[in-house]
Scaffold this motif. Structure first.
Motif, PDB file in Angstrom:
ATOM      1  N   TYR A 127       0.838  -1.211   0.000  1.00 25.72           N
ATOM      2  CA  TYR A 127       0.000   0.000   0.000  1.00 25.72           C
ATOM      3  C   TYR A 127       0.871   1.258   0.000  1.00 25.72           C
ATOM      4  CZ  TYR A 127      -2.637  -3.406   2.924  1.00 25.72           C
ATOM      5  OH  TYR A 127      -3.231  -4.522   3.459  1.00 25.72           O
ATOM      6  N   GLU A 128       0.374   2.286  -0.683  1.00 27.16           N
ATOM      7  CA  GLU A 128       0.900   3.639  -0.523  1.00 27.16           C
ATOM      8  C   GLU A 128      -0.295   4.588  -0.538  1.00 27.16           C
ATOM      9  OE1 GLU A 128       3.928   4.741  -3.290  1.00 27.16           O
ATOM     10  OE2 GLU A 128       5.361   3.296  -2.454  1.00 27.16           O
ATOM     11  N   THR A 129      -0.208   5.697   0.195  1.00 23.82           N
ATOM     12  CA  THR A 129      -1.348   6.606   0.297  1.00 23.82           C
ATOM     13  C   THR A 129      -0.927   8.014  -0.116  1.00 23.82           C
ATOM     14  OG1 THR A 129      -2.107   5.287   2.163  1.00 23.82           O
ATOM     15  CG2 THR A 129      -3.172   7.425   1.841  1.00 23.82           C
ATOM     16  N   MET A 130      -1.651   8.553  -1.102  1.00 26.56           N
ATOM     17  CA  MET A 130      -1.313   9.887  -1.608  1.00 26.56           C
ATOM     18  C   MET A 130      -2.451  10.854  -1.276  1.00 26.56           C
ATOM     19  SD  MET A 130       1.441   8.858  -3.047  1.00 26.56           S
ATOM     20  CE  MET A 130       2.093   7.352  -3.791  1.00 26.56           C
ATOM     21  N   LEU A 131      -2.075  12.063  -0.884  1.00 29.26           N
ATOM     22  CA  LEU A 131      -3.066  13.108  -0.665  1.00 29.26           C
ATOM     23  C   LEU A 131      -3.349  13.794  -1.999  1.00 29.26           C
ATOM     24  CD1 LEU A 131      -1.724  14.682   2.649  1.00 29.26           C
ATOM     25  CD2 LEU A 131      -3.379  12.821   2.344  1.00 29.26           C
ATOM     26  N   GLU A 132      -4.634  14.011  -2.280  1.00 28.45           N
ATOM     27  CA  GLU A 132      -4.992  14.615  -3.556  1.00 28.45           C
ATOM     28  C   GLU A 132      -4.454  16.046  -3.661  1.00 28.45           C
ATOM     29  OE1 GLU A 132      -9.296  15.031  -5.021  1.00 28.45           O
ATOM     30  OE2 GLU A 132      -8.728  12.925  -5.345  1.00 28.45           O
ATOM     31  N   ARG A 133      -4.384  16.741  -2.519  1.00 26.75           N
ATOM     32  CA  ARG A 133      -3.921  18.135  -2.547  1.00 26.75           C
ATOM     33  C   ARG A 133      -2.470  18.243  -2.980  1.00 26.75           C
ATOM     34  NH1 ARG A 133      -4.723  18.209   3.711  1.00 26.75           N
ATOM     35  NH2 ARG A 133      -5.302  20.381   3.454  1.00 26.75           N
ATOM     36  N   ASP A 134      -1.706  17.154  -2.871  1.00 26.16           N
ATOM     37  CA  ASP A 134      -0.274  17.223  -3.183  1.00 26.16           C
ATOM     38  C   ASP A 134       0.292  15.818  -3.399  1.00 26.16           C
ATOM     39  OD1 ASP A 134       2.352  17.904  -3.495  1.00 26.16           O
ATOM     40  OD2 ASP A 134       2.507  19.085  -1.659  1.00 26.16           O
ATOM     41  N   PRO A 135      -0.066  15.196  -4.540  1.00 28.78           N
ATOM     42  CA  PRO A 135       0.358  13.809  -4.755  1.00 28.78           C
ATOM     43  C   PRO A 135       1.879  13.676  -4.812  1.00 28.78           C
ATOM     44  CG  PRO A 135      -1.275  14.516  -6.393  1.00 28.78           C
ATOM     45  CD  PRO A 135      -0.844  15.734  -5.670  1.00 28.78           C
TER      46      PRO A 135
ATOM     47  N   ILE B 179       1.546   4.890   9.249  1.00 27.83           N
ATOM     48  CA  ILE B 179       1.225   6.272   8.898  1.00 27.83           C
ATOM     49  C   ILE B 179       2.453   7.128   9.200  1.00 27.83           C
ATOM     50  CG2 ILE B 179      -0.271   8.266   9.368  1.00 27.83           C
ATOM     51  CD1 ILE B 179      -2.405   6.291  10.320  1.00 27.83           C
ATOM     52  N   GLY B 180       2.940   7.849   8.204  1.00 24.68           N
ATOM     53  CA  GLY B 180       4.071   8.748   8.413  1.00 24.68           C
ATOM     54  C   GLY B 180       3.577  10.039   9.047  1.00 24.68           C
ATOM     55  N   VAL B 181       3.408  10.003  10.381  1.00 28.12           N
ATOM     56  CA  VAL B 181       2.776  11.129  11.078  1.00 28.12           C
ATOM     57  C   VAL B 181       3.592  12.409  10.886  1.00 28.12           C
ATOM     58  CG1 VAL B 181       1.974  12.001  13.303  1.00 28.12           C
ATOM     59  CG2 VAL B 181       1.745   9.571  12.766  1.00 28.12           C
ATOM     60  N   SER B 182       4.903  12.311  11.038  1.00 31.48           N
ATOM     61  CA  SER B 182       5.720  13.519  10.899  1.00 31.48           C
ATOM     62  C   SER B 182       5.659  14.056   9.475  1.00 31.48           C
ATOM     63  CB  SER B 182       7.174  13.231  11.284  1.00 31.48           C
ATOM     64  OG  SER B 182       7.253  12.961  12.666  1.00 31.48           O
ATOM     65  N   ARG B 183       5.678  13.152   8.498  1.00 33.81           N
ATOM     66  CA  ARG B 183       5.564  13.614   7.116  1.00 33.81           C
ATOM     67  C   ARG B 183       4.224  14.319   6.898  1.00 33.81           C
ATOM     68  NH1 ARG B 183       6.731  10.021   1.827  1.00 33.81           N
ATOM     69  NH2 ARG B 183       8.839  10.451   2.565  1.00 33.81           N
ATOM     70  N   LEU B 184       3.157  13.693   7.377  1.00 34.64           N
ATOM     71  CA  LEU B 184       1.819  14.264   7.233  1.00 34.64           C
ATOM     72  C   LEU B 184       1.752  15.648   7.894  1.00 34.64           C
ATOM     73  CD1 LEU B 184      -1.037  13.483   6.239  1.00 34.64           C
ATOM     74  CD2 LEU B 184      -1.462  12.500   8.508  1.00 34.64           C
ATOM     75  N   LEU B 185       2.319  15.751   9.100  1.00 31.28           N
ATOM     76  CA  LEU B 185       2.241  17.016   9.835  1.00 31.28           C
ATOM     77  C   LEU B 185       3.201  18.057   9.284  1.00 31.28           C
ATOM     78  CD1 LEU B 185       1.761  15.690  13.461  1.00 31.28           C
ATOM     79  CD2 LEU B 185       0.049  16.442  11.808  1.00 31.28           C
ATOM     80  N   GLY B 186       4.286  17.592   8.643  1.00 34.23           N
ATOM     81  CA  GLY B 186       5.170  18.538   7.964  1.00 34.23           C
ATOM     82  C   GLY B 186       4.394  19.329   6.922  1.00 34.23           C
ATOM     83  N   LEU B 187       3.428  18.654   6.291  1.00 32.74           N
ATOM     84  CA  LEU B 187       2.567  19.326   5.312  1.00 32.74           C
ATOM     85  C   LEU B 187       1.464  20.124   6.016  1.00 32.74           C
ATOM     86  CD1 LEU B 187       1.985  19.545   2.211  1.00 32.74           C
ATOM     87  CD2 LEU B 187       0.399  17.635   2.498  1.00 32.74           C
ATOM     88  N   LEU B 188       0.678  19.442   6.860  1.00 30.53           N
ATOM     89  CA  LEU B 188      -0.515  20.080   7.444  1.00 30.53           C
ATOM     90  C   LEU B 188      -0.149  21.229   8.385  1.00 30.53           C
ATOM     91  CD1 LEU B 188      -2.773  16.995   8.317  1.00 30.53           C
ATOM     92  CD2 LEU B 188      -2.745  18.375   6.238  1.00 30.53           C
ATOM     93  N   ILE B 189       0.802  20.990   9.270  1.00 26.36           N
ATOM     94  CA  ILE B 189       1.184  22.027  10.240  1.00 26.36           C
ATOM     95  C   ILE B 189       2.288  22.907   9.659  1.00 26.36           C
ATOM     96  CG2 ILE B 189       2.175  22.454  12.532  1.00 26.36           C
ATOM     97  CD1 ILE B 189       0.926  19.847  13.491  1.00 26.36           C
ATOM     98  N   GLY B 190       3.367  22.257   9.198  1.00 26.32           N
ATOM     99  CA  GLY B 190       4.559  23.005   8.793  1.00 26.32           C
ATOM    100  C   GLY B 190       4.322  23.893   7.587  1.00 26.32           C
TER     101      GLY B 190
END
Lengths: 446, 446
Positions: free
Chosen positions: B286-294, B323-334
């Motif tokens: 599995y890999e998961t991509m966000l539509e806002r920034d594939p 789940i790459g929490v830090s990667r996800l938050l680097g986008l959402l928060i950072g």
């Protein structure tokens, strides 16, 4: 990966039921810290080695250095932090322009020390810290407040009776200076060994460090003072020593003891031999002993520091306490057997009638979860006896049978009592006591 | 400690408001994992180096070695874990006699890799993993179930639209073997670079690795297949290649896609170029991509592994996602500025009328906390305007004034509206929306 698997000494890991008990303790600590208005901070695991090795107490010997296995680093030398105070002080300096002071933070993370593992001492251990840090000046009432935070935490944990032993380094410093001892830090370090080597051992070390017999005797006389109220002030005065710093310390400690007596009666003891090993403390210092096993050592320690966080221009004085969560759990879980009522969060197992209808079971589980009921779907469409056994082995209290109710509805069985009732996944909820795993203290299970 | 303070590249830390947003995400992930019946495991930060360096993907170069600064170790060489799967596999082997299989665990911890920091890639990063591991055999339906767990997590996070790209390594393996390619792992690693170097780059590497032009073309043709339903099966068949392992992979992937379509419609894409870098995967990946920034890369990845946990006698196949929490938050928060409504958990600041009555304020705060209201006491008996400003700066919505109510009672002011009402600390509670800090998504604040 077929290599041999062996534990690494000093690195503790829990089985699932024990881990649920650990989570209960960690969640409780976090909840109380947040109720007291502390904001969470999480810092990286590494600091530059020179920042870590600057903290006394033979810190160098305990630091774990970190470097890339393949080499080729052109970076600063890094080490794993050995507590959460040093990284927090660095965090405050790094972000001072973006924080609002006084800044109250909590931090619950592992720390690492390369010391010899022994009872209650690990190489990797979780600490739960609160600190209040201010710019330039820090009101003294925070030194009393932290004691109330400890009391609130420990009052909610299955630790039994405990006492927070409090001292103020200014008492020792003023006293030592008044009797002609110059090396205050060195003397404090020796007195800190009282528990380990006794009065004779401490006396020998003090003499070896250049004290006279009379100085050593008076240091020990001070260290013997321990009162559950403010009468320590009279006992110190009776030693016939006076110094402005000593007076300041007595006033502060008396104030802490008065606040504690009013808001958390029975918790605090003024104990003038408490010194703490680390160099950076400058005022109140705390250690917390469990009555069930005082020799186990302090499970919550800290103190006031005035110069730990300084960038040369500004200084941020602070006061903090640190709960030794791993040490506490080494006793409660590791030695005494504190555990949880089940080994999974799941309250319900949804049975599978046959693999063709697994989808029905998945839908039922989703409906229960959507209302907050932790739920599993059975791994195989085995005989119901086997599926019940699957739940029983894990301590899951309920098994859900799709289509087993009257008029084609479902049924749910409490496998402890055997009671089975018709139920609808859109509305059924287990009793609150069964929703989450609960703590099981040794001897309470029957 | 007056040395210079600078961030360390690749080690991310958050300010208090950002940290509250991070905690919201971590708490949500944990809640969903527990709703799905995964038990928490926490493993030590270190593993023997030989256990870490055995995992392919040039793992050696990324490992951080750990050693005592003072030297003198006679122990095994240790390194920080670079993911949570390898330590979990070791934990299972170490505790196999004490675990109940199939064993479902979640684990939320930092991991470390000494690679070059770049957008979305850190040297220290939090992962949130679930794995299901069984003794000897693992039913295939778990490979579909994990996709539903991802959907449940991501549906509760402020991530917008996303898609889980799913493949089965058996499809690639069977296909490669059928067209005469022996080095399956090597070929997978090359195809895994498609995102980075494109089709021409991959073709060149395949040719350099000994493939014929026709083999390379067919590998790329397979990798181009991407469908949101099970029509990938026909598209693969149209390539005119057959092999029993290929058939097995097609059947498994079709089954995963069918379950996903039924229980989490729109979430899954069958994407035959998904390979994953790590060697240990053997089935679904599995890999998961966000539509806002594939192009940001996968924020949740994993797969099935059959031989990761083996002690030579027994093997424990498993399937997991991370789940790459830090990667996800680097986008959402950072990058996007996700934050929290206030910088402290406190909902109420209790004012202090004068230092002599601080005790009254402490008692009020204790009463509010005892009913779950996070509360602070003001640091100084300053003018009320200053005390209100203290609350306002931190985003604390309520200030409590002891004795300011009618008939000597207290009053509480909502400092946003200015509304002040009489209140009793034994019963007053803020509206539910104000009790805890809430997420603030960028652009939603007004």
């Amino acid at each position: 990966m077929a290599s041999k698997v062996t534990p690494i000494s000093g690195f503790q890991e829990w089985l699932p039921r024990e881990r649920i008990a650990e989570q209960y303790v960690l969640d409780t600590i976090r909840e109380v810290f947040e109720l007291h208005g502390f904001a969470s901070v999480s810092t990286r695991a590494v600091e530059p080695v020179e920042r870590l090795s600057d903290q006394g107490e033979d810190a160098d010997k305990e630091i774990y250095a970190v470097s890339r296995l393949a080499g080729g680093d052109d970076e600063a030398r890094l080490g794993l932090h050995f507590d959460l105070t040093v990284p927090f002080a660095r965090y405050v300096l790094e972000n001072s322009g973006k924080l609002t002071f006084p800044f109250r933070r909590y931090q619950i993370q592992p720390a690492w020390r390369g010391e010899r593992p022994q009872r209650g001492r690990y190489r990797e251990f979780i600490q739960a810290d609160v600190d209040i840090i201010d710019a330039a000046e820090l009101p003294g009432h925070y030194e009393a407040e932290l004691l109330l935070v400890i009391a609130d935490v420990f009052g909610r944990l299955p630790v039994g009776a405990y006492q927070v032993h409090v001292n103020n380094r200014k008492i020792c410093e003023g006293f030592y200076r008044a009797i002609g001892i110059e090396d205050v830090i060195g003397t404090l370090r020796i007195v800190d060994k009282l528990d380990k080597i006794g009065e004779d051992g401490v006396a020998s070390l003090l003499l070896a460090a250049g004290c006279s017999q009379e100085q050593a005797d008076r240091c020990l006389a001070l260290a013997r003072i321990r009162t559950s109220d403010t009468s320590f002030v009279q006992q110190v005065r009776a030693l016939g020593v006076s110094h402005p710093v000593l007076e300041e310390g007595l006033t502060h400690l008396a104030s802490v003891m008065e606040t504690a007596a009013e808001h958390a009666p029975g918790v605090a003891v003024a104990d003038l031999r408490i010194a703490r090993g680390l160099d950076y403390y400058t005022g109140t210092v705390y250690e917390t002993m469990l009555e069930r096993d005082p020799g186990y050592g302090s499970v919550c320690s800290g103190g006031r520091y005035d110069a730990l966080a300084s960038d040369g221009k500004r200084t941020y004085p602070g006061v903090g306490i640190s709960i030794g969560v791993s040490r506490l759990l080494g006793l409660l879980i590791g030695e005494e057997g504190l555990t949880a009522s089940r080994e999974t969060p799941a309250a319900v197992l949804v049975a599978v009638n046959d693999e063709e209808t697994r989808s029905d079971s998945i839908r039922i589980a989703a409906a229960l979860r959507s209302r907050g009921v932790p739920t599993l779907v059975a791994p195989k469409a085995a005989k119901f006896g086997k599926q019940i056994q699957f739940a029983d082995r894990r301590g899951i209290p309920y098994v859900w049978f799709p289509g087993a109710g009257e008029r084609g509805g479902d049924a749910v069985k409490d496998i402890r009592s055997g009671d089975q009732v018709d139920a609808d996944a859109a509305s059924w909820t287990p009793p609150a006591a069964d929703l989450h795993a609960t703590l099981v203290t040794p001897g309470s299970s029957d």
